[in-house]
Design an enzyme around this catalytic site. Structure first.
Site, PDB file in Angstrom:
ATOM      1  N   LYS A 189       0.777  -1.200   0.005  1.00 22.86           N
ATOM      2  CA  LYS A 189       0.018  -0.002  -0.019  1.00 22.86           C
ATOM      3  C   LYS A 189       0.821   1.094  -0.144  1.00 22.86           C
ATOM      4  CE  LYS A 189      -3.845   2.201   2.675  1.00 22.86           C
ATOM      5  NZ  LYS A 189      -4.681   1.859   3.662  1.00 22.86           N
ATOM      6  N   SER A 194      -9.919   2.417   2.993  1.00 24.45           N
ATOM      7  CA  SER A 194      -8.738   2.986   2.028  1.00 24.45           C
ATOM      8  C   SER A 194      -7.915   2.255   1.337  1.00 24.45           C
ATOM      9  CB  SER A 194      -7.976   4.124   2.632  1.00 24.45           C
ATOM     10  OG  SER A 194      -7.204   3.484   3.641  1.00 24.45           O
ATOM     11  N   SER A 211      -9.541  -0.346   7.212  1.00 24.92           N
ATOM     12  CA  SER A 211      -9.083  -0.095   5.984  1.00 24.92           C
ATOM     13  C   SER A 211      -8.621  -1.170   5.271  1.00 24.92           C
ATOM     14  CB  SER A 211      -8.407   1.206   5.683  1.00 24.92           C
ATOM     15  OG  SER A 211      -8.740   2.436   5.797  1.00 24.92           O
TER      16      SER A 211
END
Length: 513
Positions: free
Chosen positions: A85, A160, A184
């Site tokens: 990420k 997210s 997330s």
């Protein structure tokens, strides 16, 4: 074994076993996943940066060590590639947090978890998309375009960390790292049919994770199986003196717990249904899959009881005071003075430092980030600090107390992960409150610092994945893995194989031709 479509559809543990047996190499795995990335990305947009050359060099280095017999003692996942990420810094690879304000920034150091992955011989495929600075529930708030759900590319993957979840679900990567501040990792896991884990707060070092809300953020694994998650968490877990919140404790035996759970014997395990996280407000198909999964736990010998955590109804409100307050503080550093974007004031405006900072932040931050900065600044302002931020922290303490009381009765708590399956892109962009409600079941674990996991529970009536959430006491991450692995095995029998293998991936079909 060289067929791309066969290689990428193996679990990470299966890929690791194939490397060890000599059936494949780390380079072959990297090449296979890079081929899928090239084919899938026009539809998915899971990656912001693909570090193909670096990944191949890392794979070659591992294969050379393997040939010399120098890989003994490395973790089981050695040689298996992974996606990261873009909230986690990587030396020499652009890291942006999906924000224009960090466009082009190349970190001079690696996060602790990246150091551990490199030491384990795991090549880094690239950096995945996210909501800007991890602020969002759909991965539509990226400055570089939304990520699409591989189950239905007209829908969101959740946020997210939708980039990491979509990369794993679409076979672009066997594993990924995410960050979980209010769900997330778990919420995208629910919407994409992947396994997502938020470790105990402090169980995995946050050194090198770009801060969103420091008392809530936690790096964790994204995978397709419970065992893969356990193996990855064992690689990245452990104490780090560079992280002041890191817990000095041994890494729990999570892979052993997952392998024990695969035997599907849960006698002696007590499971608590969280009364406040079920019933009204959940999509019928989501609730149906949850109830079926609970019945499977009982069928395998688990004792299931209802548990009340009455203060959880205030968790969402408390979170949306605490989180933006910490956001407003953490994002104050992005001012155009030291690194990242710099926008000078317009002609006719005094060319002062203050005006340059204002112009930079106006151009560099997106609407959702600005919304949260404003909300947090207000909550921390004179006259409102005690009424808002102080009160929210008191609610947080009550949530922790509720969990502690519940864990006196049961080993793990369970609930649906998300109230619904994946919604359409753009459907909730104009309604922030509706978007925030997607995290209602995941936020409490972040407030309490407890470990939590989402696993696929099947498909809803609309043909989209549903997530099942498990929560364990602080520092007992291993307690998640036995019932999760048992449920995963039982669900595979019910659904005639792993749910993720049933996804209709057109890019794999094209590669196979």
């Amino acid at each position: 074994m060289s067929d791309t479509t066969q290689l990428v559809q193996l679990s990470a543990a299966e890929q690791a076993a194939a490397i060890k047996s000599g059936d494949t190499s780390s380079r072959e795995l990297v090449e296979a996943h890079l081929a899928v990335i090239e084919a899938a990305e026009p539809q998915i947009n899971a990656f912001l940066q693909v570090s193909g050359d670096e990944a191949l060099a890392q794979a070659d280095a591992f294969d050379a060590k393997q040939a010399k017999g120098e890989t003994e003692g490395l973790p089981e996942l050695a040689g298996v590639p992974i996606a990261i990420k873009d909230m986690i810094v990587t030396k020499g690879i652009v890291t942006t947090a999906a924000s224009k304000i960090l466009e082009g920034w190349v970190p001079p150091y690696d996060a602790t978890v990246i150091e551990k992955l490199k030491a384990a011989g795991m090549p880094l495929l690239g950096k995945t998309n996210l909501d800007e600075f991890a602020q969002g529930s759909s991965t539509e708030h990226s400055a570089y375009g939304p990520t699409h759900n591989p189950w239905d590319t007209t829908r969101v993957p959740g946020g997210s960390g939708g980039g990491s979840a979509s990369a794993v679900a679409s076979f672009e990567a066997p594993l990924a790292l995410g960050t979980d501040t209010g769900g997330s990792i778990r919420q995208p896991g629910s919407l994409t049919g992947t396994v997502g884990v938020k470790p105990t707060y402090g169980g995995v070092s946050r050194f090198g994770a770009i801060a969103m809300a420091s008392s809530l953020d936690q790096i964790g694994p994204v995978a397709r199986t419970v065992l893969d998650s356990a193996l990855l968490q064992e690689v990245i877990g452990g104490y780090d003196e560079r992280d002041s919140t890191s817990i000095p404790m041994p890494v729990p035996p999570m892979a052993a717990a997952a392998r024990e759970g695969a035997k599907r014997d849960l006698h002696g395990v007590k499971v608590g249904l969280i009364k406040e996280l079920g019933g009204d407000g959940y999509q019928p198909g989501v609730q149906a899959r949850f109830e079926e999964a609970v019945q499977l736990l009982q069928d395998m010998g688990a004792e299931v009881v209802e548990v009340s955590c009455p203060r959880l109804e205030y968790a969402l409100g408390a979170y949306y005071i605490i989180m933006p307050s910490e956001v407003s503080s953490n994002l104050a550093r992005y001012d155009g003075m030291r690194y990242g974007l710099r926008i000078m004031p317009a002609d006719g405006v005094p060319q002062t430092a203050a005006n340059m900072m204002a112009a930079t932040r106006e151009a560099g931050f997106g609407d959702e980030v600005k919304r949260r900065i404003i909300l947090g600044t207000y909550a921390l302002s004179a006259g409102y600090y005690d009424a808002w931020y102080g009160s929210a922290q008191k609610v947080r303490t009550l949530v922790i107390e509720d969990f502690n009381k519940a864990f006196e009765q049961v080993d793990v708590l369970v609930s649906p992960t998300s109230p619904s399956t994946a919604f359409k892109l753009g459907e909730k962009m104009d309604d922030p409150l509706a978007m925030y409600m997607n995290d209602i079941a995941t936020i409490p674990a972040n407030l309490a610092g407890t470990p939590a996991m989402s696993i696929p529970a099947g498909l809803s009536d609309d043909g989209l994945p549903v997530g099942f959430q498990l929560i364990a006491p602080q520092k007992r991450d291993d307690l998640l893995y036995k019932p999760a692995a048992a449920l995963e095995a039982a669900l595979e029998e019910r659904w005639n194989g792993p749910i993720w293998r049933s996804m209709n991936a057109s890019w794999l079909k094209n590669l196979a031709k």
